[in-house]
Design a protein around this motif. Structure first.
Motif, PDB file in Angstrom:
ATOM      1  N   PHE A  40       0.671  -1.259   0.038  1.00 13.01           N
ATOM      2  CA  PHE A  40      -0.131  -0.049   0.037  1.00 13.01           C
ATOM      3  C   PHE A  40       0.822   1.416   0.043  1.00 13.01           C
ATOM      4  N   TYR A  41       1.880   1.383   0.829  1.00 13.45           N
ATOM      5  CA  TYR A  41       2.735   2.567   0.980  1.00 13.45           C
ATOM      6  C   TYR A  41       3.741   2.477  -0.059  1.00 13.45           C
ATOM      7  N   LEU A  42       4.106   1.609  -0.993  1.00 16.10           N
ATOM      8  CA  LEU A  42       5.097   1.640  -2.038  1.00 16.10           C
ATOM      9  C   LEU A  42       4.319   2.301  -3.006  1.00 16.10           C
ATOM     10  N   VAL A  43       3.281   1.937  -3.605  1.00 11.85           N
ATOM     11  CA  VAL A  43       2.641   2.604  -4.613  1.00 11.85           C
ATOM     12  C   VAL A  43       2.247   4.128  -4.300  1.00 11.85           C
ATOM     13  N   ARG A  44       1.914   4.588  -3.103  1.00 13.94           N
ATOM     14  CA  ARG A  44       1.807   5.641  -2.585  1.00 13.94           C
ATOM     15  C   ARG A  44       3.315   6.441  -2.874  1.00 13.94           C
ATOM     16  N   LEU A  45       4.266   5.862  -2.654  1.00 16.99           N
ATOM     17  CA  LEU A  45       5.457   6.784  -2.954  1.00 16.99           C
ATOM     18  C   LEU A  45       5.609   6.745  -4.388  1.00 16.99           C
ATOM     19  N   PHE A  46       5.352   5.841  -5.225  1.00 14.96           N
ATOM     20  CA  PHE A  46       5.458   5.911  -6.495  1.00 14.96           C
ATOM     21  C   PHE A  46       4.516   7.302  -7.160  1.00 14.96           C
ATOM     22  N   ILE A  47       3.629   7.575  -6.523  1.00 20.48           N
ATOM     23  CA  ILE A  47       2.339   8.455  -6.692  1.00 20.48           C
ATOM     24  C   ILE A  47       3.366   9.683  -6.471  1.00 20.48           C
ATOM     25  N   TYR A  48       3.960   9.936  -5.228  1.00 14.97           N
ATOM     26  CA  TYR A  48       4.599  11.091  -5.109  1.00 14.97           C
ATOM     27  C   TYR A  48       6.088  11.263  -5.976  1.00 14.97           C
ATOM     28  N   HIS A  49       6.566  10.236  -6.053  1.00 15.48           N
ATOM     29  CA  HIS A  49       7.803  10.412  -7.008  1.00 15.48           C
ATOM     30  C   HIS A  49       7.481  10.866  -8.449  1.00 15.48           C
ATOM     31  N   VAL A  50       6.128  10.372  -9.027  1.00 16.59           N
ATOM     32  CA  VAL A  50       5.809  10.988 -10.322  1.00 16.59           C
ATOM     33  C   VAL A  50       5.444  12.517 -10.254  1.00 16.59           C
ATOM     34  N   GLU A  51       4.529  12.703  -9.323  1.00 17.25           N
ATOM     35  CA  GLU A  51       4.300  14.174  -9.012  1.00 17.25           C
ATOM     36  C   GLU A  51       5.643  14.991  -8.691  1.00 17.25           C
ATOM     37  N   ALA A  52       6.545  14.667  -8.174  1.00 18.20           N
ATOM     38  CA  ALA A  52       7.628  15.450  -7.967  1.00 18.20           C
ATOM     39  C   ALA A  52       8.371  15.998  -9.332  1.00 18.20           C
ATOM     40  N   ASN A  53       7.837  15.615 -10.216  1.00 16.48           N
ATOM     41  CA  ASN A  53       8.224  16.222 -11.616  1.00 16.48           C
ATOM     42  C   ASN A  53       7.581  17.550 -11.837  1.00 16.48           C
TER      43      ASN A  53
ATOM     44  N   PRO B  97       9.547  22.558  -9.278  1.00 22.82           N
ATOM     45  CA  PRO B  97      10.672  23.164  -9.758  1.00 22.82           C
ATOM     46  C   PRO B  97      12.222  22.641  -9.273  1.00 22.82           C
ATOM     47  N   GLU B  98      13.211  22.877  -9.878  1.00 17.04           N
ATOM     48  CA  GLU B  98      14.640  22.523  -9.443  1.00 17.04           C
ATOM     49  C   GLU B  98      15.009  23.511  -8.188  1.00 17.04           C
ATOM     50  N   PRO B  99      15.680  23.115  -7.307  1.00 17.49           N
ATOM     51  CA  PRO B  99      16.342  21.714  -7.007  1.00 17.49           C
ATOM     52  C   PRO B  99      15.249  20.768  -6.342  1.00 17.49           C
ATOM     53  N   ALA B 100      14.095  21.181  -5.957  1.00 18.66           N
ATOM     54  CA  ALA B 100      13.265  20.602  -5.138  1.00 18.66           C
ATOM     55  C   ALA B 100      12.931  19.060  -5.963  1.00 18.66           C
ATOM     56  N   ARG B 101      12.876  19.168  -7.134  1.00 17.20           N
ATOM     57  CA  ARG B 101      12.443  17.991  -8.056  1.00 17.20           C
ATOM     58  C   ARG B 101      13.563  16.872  -7.863  1.00 17.20           C
ATOM     59  N   THR B 102      14.658  17.390  -8.086  1.00 16.88           N
ATOM     60  CA  THR B 102      15.902  16.260  -7.869  1.00 16.88           C
ATOM     61  C   THR B 102      15.702  15.881  -6.318  1.00 16.88           C
ATOM     62  N   ILE B 103      15.907  16.502  -5.561  1.00 22.86           N
ATOM     63  CA  ILE B 103      16.007  16.334  -4.250  1.00 22.86           C
ATOM     64  C   ILE B 103      14.845  15.257  -3.776  1.00 22.86           C
ATOM     65  N   LEU B 104      13.729  15.604  -4.087  1.00 25.31           N
ATOM     66  CA  LEU B 104      12.370  14.697  -3.968  1.00 25.31           C
ATOM     67  C   LEU B 104      12.436  13.470  -4.605  1.00 25.31           C
ATOM     68  N   LYS B 105      13.006  13.434  -5.649  1.00 24.00           N
ATOM     69  CA  LYS B 105      12.965  12.303  -6.481  1.00 24.00           C
ATOM     70  C   LYS B 105      14.093  11.373  -5.969  1.00 24.00           C
ATOM     71  N   ASN B 106      15.292  11.881  -5.584  1.00 20.94           N
ATOM     72  CA  ASN B 106      16.255  10.777  -5.123  1.00 20.94           C
ATOM     73  C   ASN B 106      15.860  10.361  -3.810  1.00 20.94           C
ATOM     74  N   GLN B 107      14.809  11.369  -2.847  1.00 22.17           N
ATOM     75  CA  GLN B 107      14.679  10.666  -1.570  1.00 22.17           C
ATOM     76  C   GLN B 107      13.692   9.689  -1.651  1.00 22.17           C
ATOM     77  N   TYR B 108      12.874   9.794  -2.687  1.00 24.90           N
ATOM     78  CA  TYR B 108      11.581   8.903  -2.861  1.00 24.90           C
ATOM     79  C   TYR B 108      11.965   7.492  -3.418  1.00 24.90           C
ATOM     80  N   GLN B 109      13.257   7.492  -4.012  1.00 26.63           N
ATOM     81  CA  GLN B 109      13.761   6.606  -4.758  1.00 26.63           C
ATOM     82  C   GLN B 109      14.455   5.594  -3.636  1.00 26.63           C
TER      83      GLN B 109
END
Length: 194
Positions: free
Chosen positions: A22-35, A38-50
């Motif tokens: 349940f939580y894994l796919v929720r993280l995927f949603i946040y990961h996709v929405e991090a796109n 704006p930078e640098p938030a996008r890169t920081i968020l995507k790295n953290q979600y990964q």
């Protein structure tokens, strides 16, 4: 006595496995929405979600699945006659589908890491409901066994799917309205400052 130990840890494994799914796919949603950030938030968020996705998948979700399956094998070894009943075959089919879903999540995780995932946040929200449906069916089969009222169950599952689809759509509309309202407020503040 062995049956009770297998059953107890089978239930523990199920809880851990589903919590992870349940939580894994929720993280995927946040990961996709991090796109959309704006930078640098996008890169920081995507790295953290990964990082979070990998840890959740490898440290919680996969061990939960392995405990669930191992304890199920233990349960079946203590009561092999249950394999002659039709309900267990249907349950095992849904478990096999769930294991496939688990491995598909690994594939999505790799696509997200490589920036190759084509799923939208909305599509991932729908995907996130699949384990709910499977959990309901598996639990009903385990409780009712061969006495499961299939007509009522089928209608109930259908109603559950419709309810989840409507809820996802309503939530998407609410998010769009909230975003439009926020953008309007930002625009208003910007006009007031000029």
């Amino acid at each position: 006595m062995a049956y009770s130990w297998f059953k107890a840890f089978h239930i523990v494994g199920i809880v851990v496995w589903f919590a992870g799914l349940f939580y894994l796919v929720r993280l995927f949603i946040y990961h996709v929405e991090a796109n959309q950030e704006p930078e640098p938030a996008r890169t920081i968020l995507k790295n953290q979600y990964q990082i979070m996705e990998k840890r959740l998948y490898n440290i919680i979700t996969t061990p939960g699945m392995l405990v669930t399956v191992a304890m199920a094998i233990g349960l079946l070894s203590t009561e092999p006659e249950v394999l002659k009943q039709s309900w267990i075959h249907v349950k095992l089919l849904f478990v096999a589908i769930l294991i496939g879903y688990h491995h598909y999540c690994s594939r999505l995780m790799k696509q997200l890491a490589a920036d190759e995932c084509r799923w939208s946040g909305q599509q991932l929200r729908a995907l996130n409901e699949a384990p709910t449906v499977m959990l309901v069916v598996i639990v009903l089969l385990a409780v009712f066994k061969n006495n499961l009222p299939t007509d009522i169950t089928a209608w109930g599952i259908f109603a559950l799917i419709i309810f989840m689809a409507v809820t996802i759509q309503l939530y998407a509309k609410k998010r769009r309205r909230d975003k439009e309202k926020l953008m309007g407020q930002i625009g208003q503040v910007a006009q007031e400052q000029t």
